[in-house]
Design an enzyme around this catalytic site. Structure first.
Site, short mmCIF file in Angstrom:
data_model
loop_
_atom_site.label_atom_id
_atom_site.label_comp_id
_atom_site.label_asym_id
_atom_site.label_seq_id
_atom_site.Cartn_x
_atom_site.Cartn_y
_atom_site.Cartn_z
N ASP A 35 -17.60 -18.59 -69.81
CA ASP A 35 -16.97 -18.98 -71.07
C ASP A 35 -17.53 -18.12 -72.19
OD1 ASP A 35 -19.34 -20.14 -70.70
OD2 ASP A 35 -18.71 -22.19 -71.04
N LYS A 52 -19.68 -10.84 -59.71
CA LYS A 52 -19.36 -11.12 -58.30
C LYS A 52 -18.34 -10.13 -57.75
CE LYS A 52 -18.01 -15.50 -58.24
NZ LYS A 52 -17.79 -15.65 -59.66
N LYS A 88 -14.31 -21.77 -67.73
CA LYS A 88 -15.64 -22.02 -67.17
C LYS A 88 -15.82 -21.32 -65.82
CE LYS A 88 -18.43 -26.02 -65.85
NZ LYS A 88 -18.81 -25.46 -64.57
N LYS A 115 -10.59 -18.69 -62.00
CA LYS A 115 -9.98 -17.58 -62.76
C LYS A 115 -9.52 -16.44 -61.85
CE LYS A 115 -13.44 -16.88 -65.56
NZ LYS A 115 -14.37 -17.96 -65.21
#
Ligand code: SF4
Length: 263
Positions: free
Chosen positions: A126, A41, A10, A15
């Protein structure tokens, strides 16, 4: 053939922190590592480059310049090759398609994907849409990992990822818990991993040191190499490098997922 892994989970679950710390830990072990950030990003590599933001392939492509390797491949901590693909402009184009176009270009002008031991794809969000599974579909990824915490929403996303992977007949190589401090978190995620047919590879405790180092532009591996949290990432990196097998995951139904978060 290098190990080519993707870390799914998510949005906001950590991550990029996990990917960059694993990259740094593997580099410490002498592996040649390439990290490919696929997030708009573009912050997958920032902590390997002492806080420096590098141009994204998609931005440069949009500018229409003649892209050379030196424009998009940057050497980070201990020689980790850092590449940021970037993302589509809101409302225009598809991130999945963009990833494929950007990687084809990268392969034409650089051997960063071939001449390495480990490629880490830090993939956005996801896996709910066809676009985000593009790297798997195109055979750019040969191992998938899922990052989650023990809360319902990240687990729901993790379960969706398992659904996506099983549809693609792609194996899941492990589940990683990035703790948010939920009650019984390790037990919940470990049970989830087991029930989808995988295993919990690491429990990363919540540690403010990760954010402090990130704010300064570093991974904990570089800035706080002797910390406990650095040791957790090193152990995870070792597990990933030693991992060969995986299983096509079997997603849970929603009621079981809800039950799990209450144990
Ligand atoms: S398919 Fe997925 S990646 Fe492509 S535009 Fe739609 S949401 Fe984005």
């Amino acid at each position: 053939m290098p190990k080519q892994i993707a870390i799914y989970g998510k949005g906001g679950i950590g991550k990029s922190s996990t990917a960059s710390n694993v990259a740094a830990a593997c580099a410490d072990e002498g592996y040649r590592v390439t990290i490919i950030g696929c997030d708009p990003k573009s912050d997958s590599s920032i902590t390997l480059l002492q806080g420096r933001r590098i141009p994204t392939i998609m931005d440069l492509m949009r500018e229409g310049i003649d892209i050379k390797e030196a424009d998009i491949v940057f050497n980070g901590y201990k020689g980790v090759k850092c590449i940021e693909i970037g993302g589509p402009e809101p409302g225009i184009g598809c991130a999945g398609r963009g990833i494929i176009v950007a990687i084809s270009l990268l392969k034409k002008i650089s051997r960063a994907i071939e001449d390495t031991d480990l490629v880490i794809y830090d993939v956005p969000g996801d896996i709910v849409c066809g676009g985000f599974v593009a790297p798997v579909k195109k055979g750019l990824v040969n191992e998938a990992y899922v990052l989650t915490s023990g809360e319902y929403m990240p687990l729901y996303a993790a379960n969706n990822i398992c659904k996506g992977l099983s549809r693609l007949e792609m194996t899941l190589n492990g589940v990683i818990c990035n703790s948010r401090g939920a009650l019984n978190e390790e037990k919940i995620v470990s049970e989830f991993a087991k029930e989808v047919g995988s295993q919990l590879l690491a429990f990363i405790p919540k540690d403010v040191l990760v954010q402090t180092c990130e704010r300064d532009g570093y991974s904990v591996i570089e800035k706080a190499p002797d910390s406990q949290i650095a040791a957790v990432y090193r152990k995870l990196a070792k597990s990933i490098m030693g991992k060969r097998d995986g299983k096509i995951p079997v997603p849970l139904d929603d009621s079981r997922l809800r039950e799990l978060t209450r144990i």
